[in-house]
Design an enzyme around this catalytic site. Structure first.
Site, PDB file in Angstrom:
ATOM      1  N   GLY A  34       1.034  -1.107   0.230  1.00 23.91           N
ATOM      2  CA  GLY A  34      -0.126   0.367   0.226  1.00 23.91           C
ATOM      3  C   GLY A  34       1.136   1.009  -0.310  1.00 23.91           C
ATOM      4  N   SER A  35       0.435   1.968  -0.369  1.00 18.22           N
ATOM      5  CA  SER A  35       0.754   3.799  -0.449  1.00 18.22           C
ATOM      6  C   SER A  35       1.840   4.239   1.278  1.00 18.22           C
ATOM      7  CB  SER A  35       0.426   5.063  -0.930  1.00 18.22           C
ATOM      8  OG  SER A  35      -1.164   4.932  -0.032  1.00 18.22           O
ATOM      9  N   THR A  36       1.074   3.776   2.412  1.00 19.44           N
ATOM     10  CA  THR A  36       1.674   3.959   3.545  1.00 19.44           C
ATOM     11  C   THR A  36       2.949   2.768   3.488  1.00 19.44           C
ATOM     12  OG1 THR A  36      -0.343   4.387   4.281  1.00 19.44           O
ATOM     13  CG2 THR A  36       1.603   4.941   6.067  1.00 19.44           C
ATOM     14  N   GLY A  90       0.473  -0.982   6.297  1.00 18.85           N
ATOM     15  CA  GLY A  90      -0.053  -0.006   6.539  1.00 18.85           C
ATOM     16  C   GLY A  90      -1.735  -1.057   7.496  1.00 18.85           C
ATOM     17  N   GLY A 103      -6.573  -4.954   3.327  1.00 13.70           N
ATOM     18  CA  GLY A 103      -6.780  -6.033   2.023  1.00 13.70           C
ATOM     19  C   GLY A 103      -7.231  -4.548   1.065  1.00 13.70           C
ATOM     20  N   GLY A 104      -7.800  -3.334   1.371  1.00 12.75           N
ATOM     21  CA  GLY A 104      -7.598  -1.473   0.555  1.00 12.75           C
ATOM     22  C   GLY A 104      -6.544  -2.546  -0.878  1.00 12.75           C
ATOM     23  N   GLY A 105      -6.020  -2.957  -0.800  1.00 14.13           N
ATOM     24  CA  GLY A 105      -4.587  -3.022  -2.117  1.00 14.13           C
ATOM     25  C   GLY A 105      -4.688  -4.541  -2.473  1.00 14.13           C
ATOM     26  N   GLU A 111      -0.607 -10.551   3.390  1.00 14.42           N
ATOM     27  CA  GLU A 111      -0.315  -9.716   4.412  1.00 14.42           C
ATOM     28  C   GLU A 111      -0.368 -10.125   5.936  1.00 14.42           C
ATOM     29  OE1 GLU A 111      -1.395  -5.139   2.809  1.00 14.42           O
ATOM     30  OE2 GLU A 111      -2.518  -6.399   3.487  1.00 14.42           O
ATOM     31  N   LYS A 129      -8.147   7.243   9.029  1.00 11.36           N
ATOM     32  CA  LYS A 129      -8.562   5.621   9.285  1.00 11.36           C
ATOM     33  C   LYS A 129      -8.946   5.231  10.718  1.00 11.36           C
ATOM     34  CE  LYS A 129      -6.038   4.423   5.518  1.00 11.36           C
ATOM     35  NZ  LYS A 129      -4.698   4.485   5.195  1.00 11.36           N
TER      36      LYS A 129
END
Ligand code: 5RP
Length: 262
Positions: A34-36, A90, A103-105, A111, A129
């Protein structure tokens, strides 16, 4: 060059920068997706490059593995490493007990395996979040492609017997095609709005044939690091019951921002 970053990216960077302070020389580290988590991987690359730190990373997705190699973080498979000292990842939502939706990504399966195989899980996030009760973010559920519509129907039927506010599921798409996880599975996003009993829901979901894993990470996160765009950071340790507030000086990080800004 920090002006090139949005406030949300600064917050993510601050969380990542603080979280890598948990990494010690010689550690085997699970690398989230993810981005974070991408900021965290870049920070680890800096530690290796500038401070000569030696670590081994286990990536939770192909894209994290690619980024890790790009920034000089050595990557091994979980089977090569077997057990990890620490995973940093993240989250899409966290509640006051540090239970998570992830699991958004689309990487929830790897994970969860990697986080569970770690002595400690540190989650990096920003305040967007934070929720009182999990469920506003659609809950990702990884299912095998065979018979996925039957699996979806079974999930929706099961949802009528649990304490949630919404009961629909949608197949995650990548353009016109189903999104495929690194494992070749599909993702169903459950629009529940509020999950009154995450432990019960996690159990019943995983009993449905065709479900591989769900995005509820319960009693797995040990430490939550919340970054803010102004450089302040909050570190919540669920085991010690401590909450610490600190400030990260970002003036010496311009190279990282230059490298990363699009
Ligand atoms: C990927 C995840 C991510 O950790 C989650 O989606 C958060 O991503 P981001 O840091 O981009 O907001 O669970 O499967």
């Amino acid at each position: 060059m920090t002006a090139a970053l949005s406030p949300i990216d600064k917050a993510k960077y601050i969380a990542a920068r603080r979280a890598v302070e948990f990494v010690e020389d010689g550690m085997r580290v699970g690398l989230g997706t993810g981005s974070t988590a991408a900021w965290m991987v870049r920070c680890l690359g800096e530690l290796i490059r500038d401070e000569g730190m030696k670590i081994t990373g286990v990536a939770t997705s192909a894209r994290t593995a690619e980024l890790a190699r790009e920034v000089g973080v050595p990557v091994k498979t979980l089977d090569e490493v077997r057990w990890l000292d620490l995973t940093i990842d993240g989250a899409d939502e966290y509640d006051p007990n540090l239970n998570l939706i992830k699991g958004g990504g689309g990487a929830l399966l790897h994970e969860k395996i990697v986080a569970t195989a770690s002595d400690q899980m540190v989650v990096i996030a920003d305040l967007s979040k934070q929720v009182d009760t999990l469920g506003a973010f659609p809950l990702p559920v990884e299912v095998i492609p065979f018979g996925w519509q039957t699996t979806k129907a079974l999930i929706e039927e099961m949802l009528s017997n649990v304490d949630v506010l919404g009961r629909s599921a949608s197949l995650r798409l990548n353009g016109a095609e189903p999104y495929c996880s690194d494992q070749g599975n599909f993702i169903l996003d459950l629009h529940l709005r509020r999950i009154a009993n995450p432990a019960q829901l996690s159990l019943v979901l995983n009993q449905i044939p065709g479900v591989v894993e769900n995005g509820l990470f319960l009693d797995i996160c040990d430490v939550l690091v919340i970054g803010n765009a102004d450089g302040t950071v909050e570190v919540r340790d669920i085991n010690n019951g401590t909450v610490e507030h600190e400030r990260i000086d970002i003036t010496d990080t311009e190279n990282l921002f230059v490298d990363s800004a699009e």
